[in-house]
Design an enzyme around this catalytic site. Structure first.
Site, short mmCIF file in Angstrom:
data_model
loop_
_atom_site.label_atom_id
_atom_site.label_comp_id
_atom_site.label_asym_id
_atom_site.label_seq_id
_atom_site.Cartn_x
_atom_site.Cartn_y
_atom_site.Cartn_z
N HIS A 27 0.83 -1.21 0.00
CA HIS A 27 0.00 0.00 0.00
C HIS A 27 0.86 1.25 0.00
O HIS A 27 2.06 1.19 0.28
CB HIS A 27 -0.97 0.02 1.20
CG HIS A 27 -0.32 0.08 2.54
ND1 HIS A 27 -0.10 -1.04 3.32
CD2 HIS A 27 0.14 1.13 3.28
CE1 HIS A 27 0.46 -0.67 4.47
NE2 HIS A 27 0.63 0.63 4.46
N HIS A 37 3.65 7.62 3.30
CA HIS A 37 4.64 6.54 3.30
C HIS A 37 4.32 5.51 2.22
O HIS A 37 3.25 5.56 1.61
CB HIS A 37 4.72 5.86 4.69
CG HIS A 37 3.53 5.05 5.08
ND1 HIS A 37 2.45 5.57 5.78
CD2 HIS A 37 3.21 3.75 4.85
CE1 HIS A 37 1.55 4.61 5.98
NE2 HIS A 37 1.98 3.50 5.43
N GLU A 70 7.52 1.72 5.19
CA GLU A 70 7.02 0.70 6.10
C GLU A 70 7.34 -0.67 5.50
O GLU A 70 7.21 -0.86 4.28
CB GLU A 70 5.50 0.85 6.27
CG GLU A 70 4.89 -0.18 7.21
CD GLU A 70 3.37 -0.02 7.35
OE1 GLU A 70 2.80 0.92 6.76
OE2 GLU A 70 2.76 -0.86 8.04
#
Lengths: 145, 145
Positions: free
Chosen positions: B8, B87, B136
């Site tokens: 994502h 992010h 991440e």
């Protein structure tokens, strides 16, 4: 409009050469395309493939380095000297229909459709109208998987 | 390490409710998951699916709204009042091996692995060590497609 595939995310960098080394050596990218200049947009770009689900083609990373005279990417890099996330790009089946759609929604389309990094027509939509996200819309390449 | 799937991209927003309307009504998203709180990380999140290549599962958009007391997302929104790209998140097969890898490369891992929005262990790596991109890393869910 129906949401299309997230073709790529654009990441600005002061040095595509350094970024290629980063994505290859640190992130473990196995497919990094050859960089090339896109003089009409004042940038050098380089696509890094990421794997999609179930062996499909994933969203790409588009590394973007300003060519001399490019004020907007240079200004982005002044604020973000290490580079950073610059835009996202969704595919659409037909670019002119997409432009008409965004305009009907009161979104500021930045200029006329023009040939983008994948050789199909693209336009950008103003980030202030797109929840703060500079958004590129590109026509799906005909030979796409 | 081998580059994993781009699970994502995280997009900060002052209002998930408004963002849901935007992704549904303007962008044409057809699959928007229910928002939920992630109190350990001080955020409310909501996943929007995008279609992948050939009918596969695409990269998701993770909408992120700060819960009261969350200083980092609130500060991001002060600088970017309309929201913006926050992010990116890549999958890895084993989170502790990934943490050891990034540390061996001199990258600052921010805290110990903890349960993330998809219910698997995640950590973040400092954007200054990652070409300006807050990154991440998440362990692939076992039931993933």
């Amino acid at each position: 409009m129906k949401l299309g595939r997230l073709n790529h995310i654009g990441v600005a960098t002061p040095s595509i050469a350094d970024s290629i080394a980063f994505y290859r050596d640190v992130m473990g990218a196995t497919k990094i395309h050859d960089p090339f200049d896109l003089p009409d947009q004042g940038v050098k770009v380089c696509f890094v493939d990421t794997p999609g689900a179930g062996g499909s083609e994933g969203t790409q990373i588009e590394l973007i380095e300003p060519l001399p005279g490019n004020a907007s990417i240079a200004s982005f890099l002044e604020k973000n000297p290490a580079g950073g996330q610059h835009h996202v790009c969704y595919e659409v089946p037909e670019i002119h229909a997409a432009k008409a759609w965004f305009e009907s929604q009161g979104k500021r389309v930045l200029g006329e459709p023009r040939i983008g990094a994948h050789g199909t027509l693209i336009f950008f939509v103003h980030p202030r109208d797109m929840q703060g996200v500079l958004t590129e819309i590109m026509e799906t390449p005909r030979e796409a998987h």
